[in-house]
Design a protein around this motif. Structure first.
Motif, short mmCIF file in Angstrom:
data_model
loop_
_atom_site.label_atom_id
_atom_site.label_comp_id
_atom_site.label_asym_id
_atom_site.label_seq_id
_atom_site.Cartn_x
_atom_site.Cartn_y
_atom_site.Cartn_z
N ALA A 245 -53.08 5.57 -10.60
CA ALA A 245 -53.58 4.57 -11.55
C ALA A 245 -52.78 3.29 -11.40
O ALA A 245 -51.56 3.31 -11.20
N ASP A 246 -53.50 2.18 -11.51
CA ASP A 246 -52.90 0.86 -11.51
C ASP A 246 -52.96 0.34 -12.94
O ASP A 246 -53.79 -0.48 -13.29
N LEU B 111 -52.72 5.94 -1.48
CA LEU B 111 -51.29 6.21 -1.66
C LEU B 111 -50.52 5.20 -0.83
O LEU B 111 -50.04 5.48 0.26
N ASP B 112 -50.39 3.99 -1.38
CA ASP B 112 -49.75 2.91 -0.66
C ASP B 112 -48.26 2.84 -0.97
O ASP B 112 -47.71 3.70 -1.68
N THR B 113 -47.60 1.82 -0.44
CA THR B 113 -46.15 1.69 -0.61
C THR B 113 -45.74 1.59 -2.07
O THR B 113 -44.74 2.20 -2.49
N SER B 114 -46.50 0.85 -2.87
CA SER B 114 -46.14 0.67 -4.27
C SER B 114 -46.23 2.00 -5.03
O SER B 114 -45.40 2.29 -5.90
N GLN C 248 -43.27 4.19 -4.12
CA GLN C 248 -42.09 3.74 -4.87
C GLN C 248 -42.13 4.29 -6.29
O GLN C 248 -41.11 4.77 -6.82
N ALA C 249 -43.29 4.23 -6.91
CA ALA C 249 -43.45 4.74 -8.28
C ALA C 249 -43.22 6.25 -8.32
O ALA C 249 -42.58 6.76 -9.25
N LEU C 250 -43.74 6.97 -7.33
CA LEU C 250 -43.57 8.42 -7.28
C LEU C 250 -42.09 8.78 -7.14
O LEU C 250 -41.60 9.69 -7.82
N LYS C 251 -41.38 8.06 -6.31
CA LYS C 251 -39.95 8.31 -6.14
C LYS C 251 -39.21 8.12 -7.45
O LYS C 251 -38.36 8.94 -7.84
N LEU C 252 -39.55 7.05 -8.19
CA LEU C 252 -38.89 6.79 -9.47
C LEU C 252 -39.22 7.88 -10.48
O LEU C 252 -38.34 8.36 -11.21
N PHE C 253 -40.49 8.30 -10.54
CA PHE C 253 -40.88 9.34 -11.49
C PHE C 253 -40.12 10.63 -11.21
O PHE C 253 -39.62 11.29 -12.14
N GLY D 244 -43.16 -1.33 -14.71
CA GLY D 244 -43.80 -2.36 -13.90
C GLY D 244 -44.47 -1.79 -12.66
O GLY D 244 -44.90 -2.55 -11.78
N LEU D 245 -44.61 -0.46 -12.59
CA LEU D 245 -45.13 0.18 -11.39
C LEU D 245 -46.44 0.93 -11.66
O LEU D 245 -46.77 1.24 -12.80
N LEU D 246 -47.15 1.22 -10.58
CA LEU D 246 -48.32 2.07 -10.64
C LEU D 246 -47.86 3.51 -10.85
O LEU D 246 -46.65 3.76 -10.96
N PHE D 247 -48.81 4.44 -10.88
CA PHE D 247 -48.40 5.84 -11.07
C PHE D 247 -49.24 6.76 -10.20
O PHE D 247 -50.40 6.48 -9.91
#
Length: 264
Positions: free
Chosen positions: A79-80, A234-237, A240-245, A173-176
């Motif tokens: 989701a954006d 499943l792009d770079t952003s 990044q969000a997945l890593k943070l989660f 500030g990120l997608l999920f």
């Protein structure tokens, strides 16, 4: 249909948001090489974790629990911002809730809700593991996390809806990423390439699917849902969000372990 021993066993979420991905798999010649099972997210996770399947579209919260887990696809359920079908429903404002039921369908949504309630909204309700029929118990100062197709039609029935996709973006500030295609064993690169082409074929067919699929509920816009509320790449952003989660998830588990006391 008889399944060959070399078929790749796959489990995928059975919700509306996966229909474009499934459509691509069924329409592509890859269909002859896979055995596809449809399940609720938590069952997809269990089957992959227990080795009953080779590949699964699974809630991302399960990834740390799977040995040698590898995300193999360029596509996901993400989701954006707003996602529409994952959130906390209630008849009272979030700050007034004393308890929140946690949907048993998906660990990712449950863990995301806990993180957001505690760290973003700074609220302290009791979290209650839900069982079948819990939606009927959402009343007064009790809220509930509800995900997937069961949310359709509920936005008009409840006074408050807190969209977890929107809240995550406000918080970080990120997608999920809610679910990703995860393998527990190496897969042939030729298969992975064809698998990705099949998924893209399904996503490209969204305009066609809006005419083929039945309308989930009155006033529900399928095209808007597939193109605005669900983000498949499943792009770079998103990575990044997945890593943070997953980092937040690790901290949450450490916090839970620290707070656990043994009785004597």
């Amino acid at each position: 249909m008889e399944y060959r021993m070399d078929m790749i066993k796959i489990t995928a979420v059975s919700y509306l948001n996966t229909k474009p991905l499934l459509y691509g798999l069924f329409k592509n010649e890859i269909a002859k090489d896979i055995e596809l099972q449809l399940d609720i997210p938590s069952e997809c996770a269990r089957k992959l974790r227990d080795g009953e399947v080779d590949l699964g579209l699974v809630p991302v919260a399960i990834i740390p629990e799977i040995a040698d887990a590898k995300i193999i696809s360029d596509y996901c359920i993400g989701a954006d911002g707003a996602v529409k079908t994952v959130g906390i429903f209630s008849h009272s404002p979030l700050e007034d809730l004393t308890e929140i039921y946690l949907d048993f369908h998906s660990r990712t949504s449950v863990e995301l809700a806990r993180i957001l309630v505690e760290q973003h909204w700074k609220c302290t309700p009791n979290f209650i593991p839900a069982t079948a029929g819990y939606i009927e118990q959402i009343q007064g100062s009790t809220g509930g996390v509800i995900i997937g197709d069961r949310t359709m039609g509920l936005h008009e029935k409840f006074s408050y809806f807190y969209d977890l996709g929107s809240a995550w973006m406000e918080f970080t500030g990120l997608l999920f990423v809610f679910a990703a295609w995860v393998s527990r064993r190496p897969l042939p690169s030729t298969f992975v390439d064809q698998f990705n082409r099949a998924l893209k074929m399904g996503i490209d067919a969204v305009p066609e699917l809006t005419y083929i699929l039945p309308q989930p509920s009155s006033g529900f816009d399928l095209k808007e849902y597939f193109t605005r509320y669900i983000s498949y790449e499943l792009d770079t952003s998103k990575k990044q969000a997945l890593k943070l989660f997953l980092q937040y998830l690790t901290r949450q588990k450490e916090k839970d372990a620290d707070s656990f006391s043994f009785s004597r």
